[in-house]
Design a protein around this motif. Structure first.
Motif, PDB file in Angstrom:
ATOM      1  N   THR A   1       1.897-134.805   3.609  1.00 25.89           N
ATOM      2  CA  THR A   1       0.680-134.844   3.519  1.00 25.89           C
ATOM      3  C   THR A   1       0.211-133.233   2.880  1.00 25.89           C
ATOM      4  N   THR A   2      -0.906-133.339   2.204  1.00 26.10           N
ATOM      5  CA  THR A   2      -1.078-131.926   1.643  1.00 26.10           C
ATOM      6  C   THR A   2      -2.444-131.479   2.467  1.00 26.10           C
ATOM      7  N   TYR A   3      -2.420-130.180   2.938  1.00 27.35           N
ATOM      8  CA  TYR A   3      -3.365-129.739   3.822  1.00 27.35           C
ATOM      9  C   TYR A   3      -4.277-128.836   2.984  1.00 27.35           C
ATOM     10  N   HIS A   4      -5.743-129.086   2.971  1.00 21.73           N
ATOM     11  CA  HIS A   4      -6.850-128.222   2.284  1.00 21.73           C
ATOM     12  C   HIS A   4      -7.610-127.465   3.268  1.00 21.73           C
ATOM     13  N   ARG A   5      -8.274-126.539   3.082  1.00 22.57           N
ATOM     14  CA  ARG A   5      -9.191-125.805   3.815  1.00 22.57           C
ATOM     15  C   ARG A   5     -10.296-125.350   2.947  1.00 22.57           C
ATOM     16  N   PRO A   6     -11.153-126.196   2.740  1.00 23.01           N
ATOM     17  CA  PRO A   6     -12.380-125.810   2.001  1.00 23.01           C
ATOM     18  C   PRO A   6     -13.248-124.966   2.302  1.00 23.01           C
ATOM     19  N   SER A   7     -14.187-124.422   1.565  1.00 26.73           N
ATOM     20  CA  SER A   7     -15.239-123.440   2.135  1.00 26.73           C
ATOM     21  C   SER A   7     -16.611-124.107   1.992  1.00 26.73           C
ATOM     22  N   THR A   8     -16.785-125.265   1.324  1.00 24.29           N
ATOM     23  CA  THR A   8     -17.948-125.652   1.365  1.00 24.29           C
ATOM     24  C   THR A   8     -17.962-127.306   1.214  1.00 24.29           C
ATOM     25  N   VAL A   9     -19.053-127.782   1.696  1.00 26.83           N
ATOM     26  CA  VAL A   9     -19.186-129.222   1.851  1.00 26.83           C
ATOM     27  C   VAL A   9     -18.846-129.907   0.480  1.00 26.83           C
ATOM     28  N   ALA A  10     -19.489-129.374  -0.586  1.00 28.42           N
ATOM     29  CA  ALA A  10     -19.114-130.070  -1.999  1.00 28.42           C
ATOM     30  C   ALA A  10     -17.714-129.981  -2.299  1.00 28.42           C
ATOM     31  N   GLU A  11     -17.154-128.897  -1.994  1.00 27.51           N
ATOM     32  CA  GLU A  11     -15.645-128.716  -2.408  1.00 27.51           C
ATOM     33  C   GLU A  11     -14.852-129.737  -1.570  1.00 27.51           C
ATOM     34  N   ALA A  12     -15.234-130.089  -0.142  1.00 28.87           N
ATOM     35  CA  ALA A  12     -14.540-130.948   0.602  1.00 28.87           C
ATOM     36  C   ALA A  12     -14.719-132.652   0.121  1.00 28.87           C
ATOM     37  N   ALA A  13     -15.911-132.849  -0.273  1.00 27.85           N
ATOM     38  CA  ALA A  13     -16.017-134.056  -1.060  1.00 27.85           C
ATOM     39  C   ALA A  13     -15.321-134.048  -2.191  1.00 27.85           C
TER      40      ALA A  13
ATOM     41  N   PHE B   1     -20.461-138.409  23.338  1.00 23.89           N
ATOM     42  CA  PHE B   1     -21.835-138.049  22.292  1.00 23.89           C
ATOM     43  C   PHE B   1     -22.552-139.291  21.637  1.00 23.89           C
ATOM     44  N   PRO B   2     -21.828-140.199  21.421  1.00 23.14           N
ATOM     45  CA  PRO B   2     -22.555-141.350  20.928  1.00 23.14           C
ATOM     46  C   PRO B   2     -23.891-141.894  21.832  1.00 23.14           C
ATOM     47  N   ALA B   3     -23.401-141.875  23.233  1.00 23.37           N
ATOM     48  CA  ALA B   3     -24.435-142.211  24.082  1.00 23.37           C
ATOM     49  C   ALA B   3     -25.610-141.273  23.960  1.00 23.37           C
ATOM     50  N   ALA B   4     -25.453-139.953  23.685  1.00 27.29           N
ATOM     51  CA  ALA B   4     -26.512-139.013  23.665  1.00 27.29           C
ATOM     52  C   ALA B   4     -27.414-139.296  22.427  1.00 27.29           C
ATOM     53  N   VAL B   5     -26.644-139.372  21.259  1.00 24.83           N
ATOM     54  CA  VAL B   5     -27.056-139.785  20.062  1.00 24.83           C
ATOM     55  C   VAL B   5     -28.121-140.852  20.056  1.00 24.83           C
ATOM     56  N   LEU B   6     -27.636-141.916  20.623  1.00 21.34           N
ATOM     57  CA  LEU B   6     -28.377-143.157  20.634  1.00 21.34           C
ATOM     58  C   LEU B   6     -29.589-143.046  21.515  1.00 21.34           C
ATOM     59  N   ALA B   7     -29.348-142.506  22.707  1.00 22.18           N
ATOM     60  CA  ALA B   7     -30.546-142.443  23.707  1.00 22.18           C
ATOM     61  C   ALA B   7     -31.391-141.378  23.374  1.00 22.18           C
ATOM     62  N   LEU B   8     -31.252-140.253  22.733  1.00 19.96           N
ATOM     63  CA  LEU B   8     -32.115-139.621  22.241  1.00 19.96           C
ATOM     64  C   LEU B   8     -32.740-139.747  20.841  1.00 19.96           C
ATOM     65  N   ASN B   9     -32.450-141.088  20.314  1.00 20.17           N
ATOM     66  CA  ASN B   9     -33.036-141.423  19.014  1.00 20.17           C
ATOM     67  C   ASN B   9     -32.882-140.417  17.937  1.00 20.17           C
ATOM     68  N   ALA B  10     -31.586-139.716  18.024  1.00 17.87           N
ATOM     69  CA  ALA B  10     -31.219-138.815  17.031  1.00 17.87           C
ATOM     70  C   ALA B  10     -31.081-139.081  15.615  1.00 17.87           C
ATOM     71  N   THR B  11     -31.113-138.245  14.570  1.00 21.27           N
ATOM     72  CA  THR B  11     -30.731-138.543  13.138  1.00 21.27           C
ATOM     73  C   THR B  11     -29.604-138.021  12.626  1.00 21.27           C
ATOM     74  N   VAL B  12     -28.756-138.750  12.098  1.00 22.44           N
ATOM     75  CA  VAL B  12     -27.543-138.067  11.593  1.00 22.44           C
ATOM     76  C   VAL B  12     -27.735-137.644  10.275  1.00 22.44           C
ATOM     77  N   GLN B  13     -27.206-136.416  10.040  1.00 20.83           N
ATOM     78  CA  GLN B  13     -27.563-136.010   8.645  1.00 20.83           C
ATOM     79  C   GLN B  13     -26.239-136.026   7.830  1.00 20.83           C
ATOM     80  N   THR B  14     -26.195-136.541   6.486  1.00 22.46           N
ATOM     81  CA  THR B  14     -24.961-136.410   5.831  1.00 22.46           C
ATOM     82  C   THR B  14     -24.972-135.711   4.501  1.00 22.46           C
ATOM     83  N   ASN B  15     -24.101-135.363   3.911  1.00 24.45           N
ATOM     84  CA  ASN B  15     -24.118-134.796   2.409  1.00 24.45           C
ATOM     85  C   ASN B  15     -24.819-135.748   1.322  1.00 24.45           C
ATOM     86  N   LYS B  16     -25.157-136.940   1.918  1.00 22.22           N
ATOM     87  CA  LYS B  16     -25.933-137.882   0.976  1.00 22.22           C
ATOM     88  C   LYS B  16     -27.160-138.467   1.455  1.00 22.22           C
TER      89      LYS B  16
END
Length: 268
Positions: free
Chosen positions: A4-16, A122-137
């Motif tokens: 397995t190759t391990y990577h440690r990116p410094s930005t979200v764009a690099e990780a993607a 945490f899924p219970a908190a996210v759902l009950a609080l009507n949270a918004t999940v933000q992604t890179n997209k």
């Protein structure tokens, strides 16, 4: 031995970009899910991409009507945050009863909801609080994010960047913990929004993972008190049944934990 190759990116764009180049890539957050399954040879990724050192994925921001927790923020930092304590103290309590100190120092909120373990907190908190999940997209409402056991709306390679929680007027969480794993045999998060909306989510109970509980929501909308749930009966259909508890036991726990969560919300 599998390589397995391990990577440690410094930005979200690099990780993607690293994810896209790998033959069978996996993101690593706290590691509490991926590393054990790799040790058991249930997963053999070609590339492991560590998100924990990306600075843009760490931090907590409060804007008055919303609390935003970035995805690689650890449970420990959530538990110790003055912003979280002052806006949604129920999240501090939830984190304090999650796992043990070792888990809280390494585990991350983004990793928890991305894995969507049926007994995770945490899924219970996210759902009950009507949270918004933000992604890179995109941004994904909580009601659209959780799709079932270990399943979410995330697309292949998509990275959770933050979770935005509307600040409720009241909120509380209570769970019955497994004494060894500390996972929720059943946990219930209740929240009353500033406009009066009541949302209730249960974890560790349903065969389909985290779920809303409409019967309890309806009872609490008119009377936000533990006593309002005395006459509520939660059906056992679709509930988990295993060596730790029957479906009927978990159905009853949903009601009992909801009552305790309401008491916690009322106590502030």
């Amino acid at each position: 031995m599998h390589e397995t190759t391990y990577h440690r990116p410094s930005t979200v764009a690099e990780a993607a970009a690293l994810f896209a180049r790998g033959a069978d890539s996996k993101y690593l957050a706290g590691g509490h899910t991926l590393l054990p399954v790799m040790k058991q040879r249930l997963a053999s990724p070609s590339d492991v991409i560590d998100l924990a050192r990306i600075k843009d994925l760490v931090g907590i921001q409060s804007s008055g009507d919303a609390l935003t927790i970035k995805a690689a923020t650890t449970y420990y930092d959530i538990m110790k945050s003055a912003d979280v304590k002052n806006t949604i103290p129920a999240l501090v309590h939830l984190t304090s009863v999650l796992g043990d100190p070792a888990v809280r120092y390494r585990g991350t909120i983004g990793g928890s909801i991305a894995n969507n373990d049926p007994a995770a907190d945490f899924p219970a908190a996210v759902l009950a609080l009507n949270a918004t999940v933000q992604t890179n997209k995109r941004s994904i409402p909580a009601d659209d994010f959780f799709k079932g056991l270990f399943s979410t709306a995330l697309e292949d390679g998509e990275i959770i960047t933050a979770i935005s929680f509307p600040v409720p007027s009241r909120a509380g969480y209570s769970k019955m913990r497994h004494p060894a794993s500390r996972f929720a045999l059943t946990g219930v998060f209740v929240a009353r929004g500033r406009t009066g909306e009541v949302r209730v989510a249960a974890t560790g109970a349903s065969q389909n993972g985290v779920m809303r509980v409409p019967a309890i929501e309806a009872a609490l909308k008119g009377n936000f008190s533990a006593a309002a749930l005395d006459s509520v009966t939660i059906p056992s259909d679709g509930m988990l049944s295993d060596i730790h508890g029957s479906a009927a036991y978990r159905a009853n726990l949903v009601k009992v934990m909801a009552q305790r969560a309401v008491d916690a919300a009322e106590a502030g």
